[in-house]
Design a protein around this motif. Structure first.
Motif, PDB file in Angstrom:
ATOM      1  N   GLY A   1      -3.684 -30.705  -7.091  1.00 12.41           N
ATOM      2  CA  GLY A   1      -4.554 -29.790  -7.831  1.00 12.41           C
ATOM      3  C   GLY A   1      -2.862 -28.727  -8.324  1.00 12.41           C
ATOM      4  O   GLY A   1      -2.404 -29.185  -6.651  1.00 12.41           O
ATOM      5  N   LEU A   2      -2.844 -28.455  -8.667  1.00 16.11           N
ATOM      6  CA  LEU A   2      -1.843 -27.344  -8.897  1.00 16.11           C
ATOM      7  C   LEU A   2      -1.765 -25.821  -7.596  1.00 16.11           C
ATOM      8  O   LEU A   2      -2.749 -25.762  -7.485  1.00 16.11           O
ATOM      9  CB  LEU A   2      -2.054 -26.370 -10.690  1.00 16.11           C
ATOM     10  CG  LEU A   2      -1.791 -27.234 -11.580  1.00 16.11           C
ATOM     11  CD1 LEU A   2      -1.738 -26.247 -12.801  1.00 16.11           C
ATOM     12  CD2 LEU A   2      -0.492 -27.504 -11.278  1.00 16.11           C
ATOM     13  N   PRO A   3      -1.124 -25.473  -7.195  1.00 15.25           N
ATOM     14  CA  PRO A   3      -1.016 -24.962  -6.156  1.00 15.25           C
ATOM     15  C   PRO A   3      -2.003 -23.360  -6.543  1.00 15.25           C
ATOM     16  O   PRO A   3      -1.589 -22.824  -6.885  1.00 15.25           O
ATOM     17  CB  PRO A   3       0.083 -24.323  -5.309  1.00 15.25           C
ATOM     18  CG  PRO A   3       1.257 -25.248  -6.959  1.00 15.25           C
ATOM     19  CD  PRO A   3      -0.360 -26.074  -7.621  1.00 15.25           C
ATOM     20  N   HIS A   4      -2.469 -22.560  -5.792  1.00 15.79           N
ATOM     21  CA  HIS A   4      -2.834 -21.180  -6.024  1.00 15.79           C
ATOM     22  C   HIS A   4      -2.081 -20.405  -4.783  1.00 15.79           C
ATOM     23  O   HIS A   4      -2.230 -20.686  -3.736  1.00 15.79           O
ATOM     24  CB  HIS A   4      -4.475 -21.700  -6.153  1.00 15.79           C
ATOM     25  CG  HIS A   4      -4.528 -21.695  -7.532  1.00 15.79           C
ATOM     26  ND1 HIS A   4      -4.360 -21.394  -8.773  1.00 15.79           N
ATOM     27  CD2 HIS A   4      -4.984 -23.127  -8.071  1.00 15.79           C
ATOM     28  CE1 HIS A   4      -4.561 -22.220  -9.847  1.00 15.79           C
ATOM     29  NE2 HIS A   4      -5.278 -23.336  -9.028  1.00 15.79           N
ATOM     30  N   ARG A   5      -2.893 -19.235  -4.642  1.00  9.64           N
ATOM     31  CA  ARG A   5      -2.677 -18.278  -3.488  1.00  9.64           C
ATOM     32  C   ARG A   5      -4.232 -18.716  -3.264  1.00  9.64           C
ATOM     33  O   ARG A   5      -4.896 -17.530  -3.678  1.00  9.64           O
ATOM     34  CB  ARG A   5      -2.142 -17.534  -3.207  1.00  9.64           C
ATOM     35  CG  ARG A   5      -1.456 -16.641  -2.725  1.00  9.64           C
ATOM     36  CD  ARG A   5      -0.602 -15.614  -2.653  1.00  9.64           C
ATOM     37  NE  ARG A   5       0.799 -16.350  -2.515  1.00  9.64           N
ATOM     38  CZ  ARG A   5       1.631 -16.953  -2.109  1.00  9.64           C
ATOM     39  NH1 ARG A   5       1.706 -16.703  -0.455  1.00  9.64           N
ATOM     40  NH2 ARG A   5       2.563 -17.019  -2.257  1.00  9.64           N
TER      41      ARG A   5
END
Length: 263
Positions: A12-16
């Motif tokens: 998955g795309l990284p998120h903070r």
């Protein structure tokens, strides 16, 4: 042409995101029946503290493992609500529960950090899940809870959260209640800030003074900047850390050749 698919699903795309771990102290000393009851009680007090703080536990991505729950919270979660009201209500609910006659006492260590998180094949990848797993097992946090026998909860937050959230003057957060500790667990190294609800910072400092000094890694003198993968599965960290101190955040590229030693 033959389609050769990877055994790993696309990450998955990284998120903070905000990450949290809650671990029961001395759980392994309990018999099987009591462990089962304690697990149920842990989930209940976390649910109650979240509800009292206006947090939706149903939206948390939770990875329980017996005496520990690791969770990645939704992106919109207010960080001050977790560090302030949630920690407060959790301490109160634990105290109320432990005051019941014949109740098996539950004491918790809780760690919170924020940083890059991505969905991965076996849970989550990124520095924040790894850091939380290390912080919750910090020798200093264990020593504080062992020394302050009346406490039911000890909380450690990352230096990032302390600087960005606690020191910002937000409601229900008093920077003077937190005491800094240099945490070194395995190859992880970083600063955390410890608070024990219901106890003064002086009590925490006294407890920390009795804690053993963290031992440096055998390879601490040769830090690596190689980007390595980590993930958390059922509350347990799987993977390898960078060697030496770990800066919580995005990986840094190696310095250009001939630039000299970077500090």
């Amino acid at each position: 042409m033959e389609d050769i698919s990877s055994p790993w699903p696309p990450a998955g795309l990284p998120h903070r995101r905000l990450c949290l771990a809650a671990d029961v102290e001395q759980y392994s000393r309990l018999d099987t029946r009591t462990q089962s009851a304690v697990q149920s009680e842990l989930v209940r007090v976390l649910d109650e503290a979240a509800a009292l703080s206006g947090l939706d536990r149903a939206a948390w991505t939770r990875q329980p493992q017996g005496d520990l729950e690791f969770a990645v919270l939704p992106e919109a979660t207010p960080e001050d609500a977790v560090l302030g009201p949630f920690a407060h209500h959790l301490a109160v609910r634990l105290g109320d529960r432990n005051a019941r006659p014949a109740a098996q006492r539950i004491r918790l260590r809780m760690a919170v950090d924020t940083g890059v998180v991505a969905d991965a094949a076996l849970g989550h990848a990124g520095p924040a899940p790894v850091a939380v797993a290390r912080y919750v097992n910090a020798p200093q946090l264990k020593a504080v809870l062992a020394t302050l026998a009346a406490a039911d909860l000890a909380v450690i937050v990352s230096d990032r959260l302390y600087q960005d959230v606690v020191r910002s003057g937000r409601r229900d957060l008093d920077p003077a209640q937190y005491v800094r500790a240099h945490v070194r667990v395995k190859e992880f190294g970083g600063y955390g800030w410890i608070r024990v609800p219901g106890h003064a910072a002086g009590d925490v400092r006294s407890a920390l003074a009795e804690a053993p000094e963290p031992k440096p890694s055998a390879d601490a003198g040769t830090p690596s900047r190689t980007t390595l993968s980590h993930y958390v599965h059922q509350g347990a960290v799987v993977g390898r850390d960078v060697v030496g101190d770990l800066t919580i955040g995005l990986p840094m590229p190696p310095p250009p050749a001939g630039s000299g030693h970077a500090r």
